[in-house]
Motif scaffolding. Structure first.
Motif, mmCIF file in Angstrom:
data_model
loop_
_atom_site.group_PDB
_atom_site.id
_atom_site.type_symbol
_atom_site.label_atom_id
_atom_site.label_comp_id
_atom_site.label_asym_id
_atom_site.label_seq_id
_atom_site.Cartn_x
_atom_site.Cartn_y
_atom_site.Cartn_z
ATOM 1 N N ALA A 67 0.837 -1.204 0.000
ATOM 2 C CA ALA A 67 0.000 0.000 0.000
ATOM 3 C C ALA A 67 0.874 1.257 0.000
ATOM 4 C CB ALA A 67 -0.944 -0.005 1.199
ATOM 5 N N ILE A 68 1.948 1.239 0.771
ATOM 6 C CA ILE A 68 2.872 2.385 0.793
ATOM 7 C C ILE A 68 3.577 2.506 -0.561
ATOM 8 C CG2 ILE A 68 4.974 3.326 1.831
ATOM 9 C CD1 ILE A 68 4.051 1.994 4.490
ATOM 10 N N ALA A 69 4.027 1.394 -1.115
ATOM 11 C CA ALA A 69 4.696 1.421 -2.426
ATOM 12 C C ALA A 69 3.750 1.945 -3.508
ATOM 13 C CB ALA A 69 5.207 0.027 -2.782
ATOM 14 N N ASP A 70 2.472 1.576 -3.433
ATOM 15 C CA ASP A 70 1.487 2.081 -4.394
ATOM 16 C C ASP A 70 1.361 3.600 -4.280
ATOM 17 O OD1 ASP A 70 0.948 -0.512 -5.266
ATOM 18 O OD2 ASP A 70 -0.929 -0.688 -4.130
ATOM 19 N N GLU A 71 1.358 4.114 -3.049
ATOM 20 C CA GLU A 71 1.261 5.562 -2.847
ATOM 21 C C GLU A 71 2.507 6.262 -3.380
ATOM 22 O OE1 GLU A 71 -0.220 9.340 -1.580
ATOM 23 O OE2 GLU A 71 -1.074 7.470 -2.309
ATOM 24 N N ILE A 72 3.677 5.694 -3.130
ATOM 25 C CA ILE A 72 4.921 6.270 -3.665
ATOM 26 C C ILE A 72 4.861 6.323 -5.186
ATOM 27 C CG2 ILE A 72 7.401 5.857 -3.977
ATOM 28 C CD1 ILE A 72 7.372 4.767 -1.039
ATOM 29 N N ALA A 73 4.449 5.234 -5.820
ATOM 30 C CA ALA A 73 4.364 5.193 -7.289
ATOM 31 C C ALA A 73 3.374 6.247 -7.802
ATOM 32 C CB ALA A 73 3.963 3.800 -7.750
ATOM 33 N N ARG A 74 2.228 6.347 -7.137
ATOM 34 C CA ARG A 74 1.206 7.315 -7.551
ATOM 35 C C ARG A 74 1.753 8.739 -7.479
ATOM 36 N NH1 ARG A 74 -2.060 10.846 -5.875
ATOM 37 N NH2 ARG A 74 -1.541 10.692 -3.671
ATOM 38 N N VAL A 75 2.388 9.074 -6.362
ATOM 39 C CA VAL A 75 2.923 10.418 -6.162
ATOM 40 C C VAL A 75 4.048 10.709 -7.156
ATOM 41 C CG1 VAL A 75 4.252 11.829 -4.528
ATOM 42 C CG2 VAL A 75 2.235 10.581 -3.744
ATOM 43 N N CYS A 76 4.977 9.780 -7.281
ATOM 44 C CA CYS A 76 6.119 9.997 -8.175
ATOM 45 C C CYS A 76 5.691 10.083 -9.633
ATOM 46 C CB CYS A 76 7.153 8.893 -7.976
ATOM 47 S SG CYS A 76 7.960 8.931 -6.358
ATOM 48 N N ASP A 77 4.741 9.255 -10.030
ATOM 49 C CA ASP A 77 4.266 9.279 -11.414
ATOM 50 C C ASP A 77 3.556 10.584 -11.757
ATOM 51 O OD1 ASP A 77 5.380 6.767 -11.689
ATOM 52 O OD2 ASP A 77 3.457 5.690 -11.670
ATOM 53 N N LYS A 78 3.019 11.276 -10.743
ATOM 54 C CA LYS A 78 2.371 12.572 -10.951
ATOM 55 C C LYS A 78 3.369 13.727 -10.877
ATOM 56 C CE LYS A 78 -1.596 13.435 -9.056
ATOM 57 N NZ LYS A 78 -2.651 13.592 -8.038
ATOM 58 N N GLY A 79 4.651 13.417 -10.621
ATOM 59 C CA GLY A 79 5.661 14.462 -10.526
ATOM 60 C C GLY A 79 5.615 15.237 -9.218
ATOM 61 N N GLU A 80 5.019 14.629 -8.188
ATOM 62 C CA GLU A 80 4.918 15.262 -6.881
ATOM 63 C C GLU A 80 5.974 14.687 -5.940
ATOM 64 O OE1 GLU A 80 0.848 14.532 -5.811
ATOM 65 O OE2 GLU A 80 0.074 15.887 -7.348
ATOM 66 N N HIS A 81 5.941 15.141 -4.683
ATOM 67 C CA HIS A 81 6.906 14.692 -3.680
ATOM 68 C C HIS A 81 6.184 14.282 -2.412
ATOM 69 C CE1 HIS A 81 10.290 16.166 -6.014
ATOM 70 N NE2 HIS A 81 9.608 17.269 -6.216
ATOM 71 N N VAL A 82 6.737 13.293 -1.719
ATOM 72 C CA VAL A 82 6.156 12.824 -0.468
ATOM 73 C C VAL A 82 7.265 12.342 0.456
ATOM 74 C CG1 VAL A 82 5.774 10.426 -1.234
ATOM 75 C CG2 VAL A 82 4.288 11.427 0.540
ATOM 76 N N ILE A 83 7.021 12.521 1.737
ATOM 77 C CA ILE A 83 7.894 11.963 2.772
ATOM 78 C C ILE A 83 7.027 11.031 3.597
ATOM 79 C CG2 ILE A 83 9.285 12.458 4.820
ATOM 80 C CD1 ILE A 83 9.931 15.168 3.565
ATOM 81 N N ILE A 84 7.477 9.789 3.728
ATOM 82 C CA ILE A 84 6.705 8.786 4.452
ATOM 83 C C ILE A 84 7.534 8.247 5.609
ATOM 84 C CG2 ILE A 84 5.569 6.532 4.307
ATOM 85 C CD1 ILE A 84 4.957 7.161 1.379
#
Length: 185
Positions: A67-84
């Motif tokens: 679930a975390i990896a899916d969120e990372i992929a979603r964010v990165c594919d949109k060109g955004e940034h996230v800290i988890i």
């Protein structure tokens, strides 16, 4: 050799009580990136199991990590940034989170079991009981340099830890640039 891409995701990792959420949240504010607590991706059954004092098995962890990896992929594919904030204690767990990406970095919060046990003894309102700390240290496989890791000692203030991480990230074009001291001629 080509330089690695700038990260789109940072995973602040370490055992329970190492300060993952606190550091990740402040780092997110400093960089202007969205913060997510990895605990929020746990299915309810995992939370109940930990609350009852039972360590998770790998079978318990796979849906959470995916679930975390899916969120990372979603964010990165949109060109955004996230800290988890995510414990990511084993190499195999970090492999699941990375999914072969070269734009994800780990921040390993390193501290002694004694220091972290003391912190856990004073923490209120968290589902992870202090008694599971030994199992976390037994599970921990410290990350290696090949895992795109920055290691930060947790025996400093939160601000000093975040300052050190920001310096090591060397992110051009982010709000982190504003935190660098100006050098006068």
């Amino acid at each position: 050799m080509a330089a690695a891409k700038a990260p789109c995701a940072l995973i602040v990792m370490g055992v329970s009580g190492s300060g993952k959420s606190t550091i990740a949240e402040l780092l997110g504010r400093r960089l202007g990136w969205r913060f997510e607590d990895g605990d929020s991706f746990h299915p309810g059954s995992n939370v109940e199991k930990m609350r009852a004092g039972h360590p998770l098995t790998d079978e318990d962890r796979w849906p959470w990590l995916n679930a975390i990896a899916d969120e990372i992929a979603r964010v990165c594919d949109k060109g955004e940034h996230v800290i988890i904030a995510c414990s990511a204690l084993k190499h195999i767990y970090r492999d699941v989170l990375m999914r072969g990406r070269d734009d994800v970095r780990f921040i390993f919060l390193k501290g002694t079991q004694e220091l972290i046990a003391d912190r856990l003894a004073h923490r209120k309102g968290h589902f992870m009981p202090p008694g599971l700390l030994t199992s976390q240290f037994n599970t921990l496989e410290p990350p290696e340099a090949s895992e795109h890791v920055i290691t930060a000692s947790i025996d400093e203030s939160v601000e000093a830890i975040v300052d050190g991480i920001v310096r090591q990230l060397k992110l051009a074009g982010t709000t982190a640039e504003a935190t660098k001291p100006k050098v006068l001629p």
